[in-house]
Design a protein around this motif. Structure first.
Motif, PDB file in Angstrom:
ATOM      1  N   ALA A  89       0.797  -1.221   0.000  1.00 26.97           N
ATOM      2  CA  ALA A  89       0.000   0.000   0.000  1.00 26.97           C
ATOM      3  C   ALA A  89       0.830   1.272   0.000  1.00 26.97           C
ATOM      4  O   ALA A  89       0.331   2.341   0.308  1.00 26.97           O
ATOM      5  CB  ALA A  89      -0.948  -0.004   1.198  1.00 26.97           C
ATOM      6  N   ARG A  90       2.071   1.178  -0.380  1.00 28.92           N
ATOM      7  CA  ARG A  90       2.926   2.366  -0.424  1.00 28.92           C
ATOM      8  C   ARG A  90       2.831   3.035  -1.786  1.00 28.92           C
ATOM      9  O   ARG A  90       2.789   2.374  -2.813  1.00 28.92           O
ATOM     10  CB  ARG A  90       4.375   1.972  -0.149  1.00 28.92           C
ATOM     11  CG  ARG A  90       4.579   1.528   1.279  1.00 28.92           C
ATOM     12  CD  ARG A  90       6.051   1.286   1.572  1.00 28.92           C
ATOM     13  NE  ARG A  90       6.254   0.936   2.954  1.00 28.92           N
ATOM     14  CZ  ARG A  90       6.132  -0.292   3.440  1.00 28.92           C
ATOM     15  NH1 ARG A  90       5.793  -1.269   2.651  1.00 28.92           N
ATOM     16  NH2 ARG A  90       6.344  -0.519   4.718  1.00 28.92           N
ATOM     17  N   ILE A  91       2.835   4.354  -1.761  1.00 27.22           N
ATOM     18  CA  ILE A  91       2.817   5.140  -2.994  1.00 27.22           C
ATOM     19  C   ILE A  91       4.167   5.829  -3.123  1.00 27.22           C
ATOM     20  O   ILE A  91       4.634   6.460  -2.175  1.00 27.22           O
ATOM     21  CB  ILE A  91       1.717   6.214  -2.965  1.00 27.22           C
ATOM     22  CG1 ILE A  91       0.343   5.579  -2.801  1.00 27.22           C
ATOM     23  CG2 ILE A  91       1.753   7.044  -4.230  1.00 27.22           C
ATOM     24  CD1 ILE A  91      -0.754   6.593  -2.602  1.00 27.22           C
ATOM     25  N   ARG A 103      -2.487   2.779  -8.781  1.00 28.96           N
ATOM     26  CA  ARG A 103      -2.157   2.126  -7.511  1.00 28.96           C
ATOM     27  C   ARG A 103      -3.205   2.470  -6.449  1.00 28.96           C
ATOM     28  O   ARG A 103      -3.667   1.585  -5.719  1.00 28.96           O
ATOM     29  CB  ARG A 103      -0.764   2.535  -7.039  1.00 28.96           C
ATOM     30  CG  ARG A 103      -0.279   1.728  -5.871  1.00 28.96           C
ATOM     31  CD  ARG A 103       1.239   1.781  -5.787  1.00 28.96           C
ATOM     32  NE  ARG A 103       1.734   0.759  -4.914  1.00 28.96           N
ATOM     33  CZ  ARG A 103       1.956  -0.510  -5.247  1.00 28.96           C
ATOM     34  NH1 ARG A 103       1.725  -0.906  -6.475  1.00 28.96           N
ATOM     35  NH2 ARG A 103       2.400  -1.373  -4.372  1.00 28.96           N
ATOM     36  N   ILE A 104      -3.579   3.750  -6.345  1.00 24.02           N
ATOM     37  CA  ILE A 104      -4.603   4.153  -5.373  1.00 24.02           C
ATOM     38  C   ILE A 104      -5.908   3.412  -5.658  1.00 24.02           C
ATOM     39  O   ILE A 104      -6.505   2.809  -4.761  1.00 24.02           O
ATOM     40  CB  ILE A 104      -4.827   5.683  -5.410  1.00 24.02           C
ATOM     41  CG1 ILE A 104      -3.601   6.405  -4.850  1.00 24.02           C
ATOM     42  CG2 ILE A 104      -6.092   6.067  -4.639  1.00 24.02           C
ATOM     43  CD1 ILE A 104      -3.595   7.900  -5.121  1.00 24.02           C
ATOM     44  N   LEU A 107      -5.776  -0.447  -5.072  1.00 24.53           N
ATOM     45  CA  LEU A 107      -5.662  -0.885  -3.682  1.00 24.53           C
ATOM     46  C   LEU A 107      -6.835  -0.419  -2.826  1.00 24.53           C
ATOM     47  O   LEU A 107      -6.788  -0.503  -1.600  1.00 24.53           O
ATOM     48  CB  LEU A 107      -4.334  -0.403  -3.089  1.00 24.53           C
ATOM     49  CG  LEU A 107      -3.098  -1.008  -3.755  1.00 24.53           C
ATOM     50  CD1 LEU A 107      -1.829  -0.353  -3.228  1.00 24.53           C
ATOM     51  CD2 LEU A 107      -3.054  -2.511  -3.577  1.00 24.53           C
ATOM     52  N   SER A 108      -7.893   0.069  -3.474  1.00 22.74           N
ATOM     53  CA  SER A 108      -9.085   0.523  -2.757  1.00 22.74           C
ATOM     54  C   SER A 108     -10.218  -0.475  -2.982  1.00 22.74           C
ATOM     55  O   SER A 108     -10.516  -0.794  -4.134  1.00 22.74           O
ATOM     56  CB  SER A 108      -9.519   1.898  -3.268  1.00 22.74           C
ATOM     57  OG  SER A 108     -10.679   2.335  -2.617  1.00 22.74           O
ATOM     58  N   CYS A 113      -4.322   3.021   0.512  1.00 23.94           N
ATOM     59  CA  CYS A 113      -3.118   3.858   0.535  1.00 23.94           C
ATOM     60  C   CYS A 113      -3.387   5.025   1.472  1.00 23.94           C
ATOM     61  O   CYS A 113      -4.443   5.644   1.401  1.00 23.94           O
ATOM     62  CB  CYS A 113      -2.810   4.407  -0.855  1.00 23.94           C
ATOM     63  SG  CYS A 113      -2.451   3.134  -2.063  1.00 23.94           S
ATOM     64  N   THR A 114      -2.436   5.327   2.327  1.00 25.22           N
ATOM     65  CA  THR A 114      -2.589   6.434   3.264  1.00 25.22           C
ATOM     66  C   THR A 114      -1.438   7.409   3.085  1.00 25.22           C
ATOM     67  O   THR A 114      -0.297   7.000   2.945  1.00 25.22           O
ATOM     68  CB  THR A 114      -2.623   5.917   4.720  1.00 25.22           C
ATOM     69  OG1 THR A 114      -3.695   4.971   4.844  1.00 25.22           O
ATOM     70  CG2 THR A 114      -2.838   7.039   5.703  1.00 25.22           C
ATOM     71  N   ARG A 123      -6.657   8.371   4.185  1.00 26.04           N
ATOM     72  CA  ARG A 123      -6.718   7.184   3.336  1.00 26.04           C
ATOM     73  C   ARG A 123      -7.290   7.603   1.979  1.00 26.04           C
ATOM     74  O   ARG A 123      -8.335   8.255   1.909  1.00 26.04           O
ATOM     75  CB  ARG A 123      -7.600   6.136   3.987  1.00 26.04           C
ATOM     76  CG  ARG A 123      -7.590   4.838   3.252  1.00 26.04           C
ATOM     77  CD  ARG A 123      -8.400   3.814   4.013  1.00 26.04           C
ATOM     78  NE  ARG A 123      -8.440   2.620   3.218  1.00 26.04           N
ATOM     79  CZ  ARG A 123      -8.415   1.403   3.703  1.00 26.04           C
ATOM     80  NH1 ARG A 123      -8.376   1.239   4.996  1.00 26.04           N
ATOM     81  NH2 ARG A 123      -8.456   0.371   2.916  1.00 26.04           N
TER      82      ARG A 123
END
Length: 179
Positions: A89-91, A103-104, A107-108, A113-114, A123
């Motif tokens: 969950a890393r951007i 990616r956001i 992973l939703s 992603c936070t 988030r």
């Protein structure tokens, strides 16, 4: 997850026969669904779940009629989709805007992603394309986030311990003038 994260234009569901080889069974039926710029994995899950029952019914009907025909899978078309974890969950803000947006959205809702915006953990639930130039890693008060090349629009977010909302609602509640 992986179709959205890869930026694929479409994905789908398949009914296949069982085989001793991974992705080696015959394809009995398929249905596809488009992936728009703002489609999240959660959206796609629901869309694909709606396609499944009719697809299975069609396969069962063709089986009963004796018209069911399978098609061999092409080994060269197989793609891997490894299991995801929270560490995925890393951007990387130095990636291109398309990579960050995909990616956001991919992973939703999970693992999500936070990022930190104005000192608050936020988030990111949905992102879209943007054309404005913003410095990488910076978020403007209107939700435009700068990436390595290009920028994205933060559409839906969720503050820690809060409910999901649009970025505009969150920013209005915090009275952001510029971040």
């Amino acid at each position: 997850h992986h179709a959205v994260m890869a930026g694929d234009a479409e994905t789908g569901v398949s009914v296949i026969t069982l085989s001793n080889i991974m992705d080696g069974g015959e394809v009995l039926a398929q249905a596809t669904a488009p992936i728009a710029a703002t489609t999240t994995t959660g959206d796609l899950h629901d869309t694909l779940a709606e396609l499944g029952p009719d697809l299975v019914s069609g396969v069962l009907e063709a089986h009963c009629n004796g018209t069911l025909q399978g098609v061999a899978q092409r080994a060269e078309a197989v793609t891997l989709a490894p299991k995801l974890s929270r560490s995925d969950a890393r951007i990387a803000m130095d990636d291109t805007a398309d990579v960050v947006r995909c990616r956001i959205n991919g992973l939703s809702p999970w693992p999500g992603c936070t990022v930190e915006v104005a000192g608050v953990a936020l988030r990111l639930l949905r992102a879209d394309c943007a054309t404005d130039a913003v410095a990488p890693g910076h978020v403007r008060a209107d939700g435009v986030l700068g990436c390595g090349i290009g920028s994205i629009q933060l559409v839906d977010v969720q503050p820690a311990g809060g409910r999901p909302m649009s970025f505009a609602q969150w920013a209005n509640g915090r009275r952001l003038k510029g971040v």
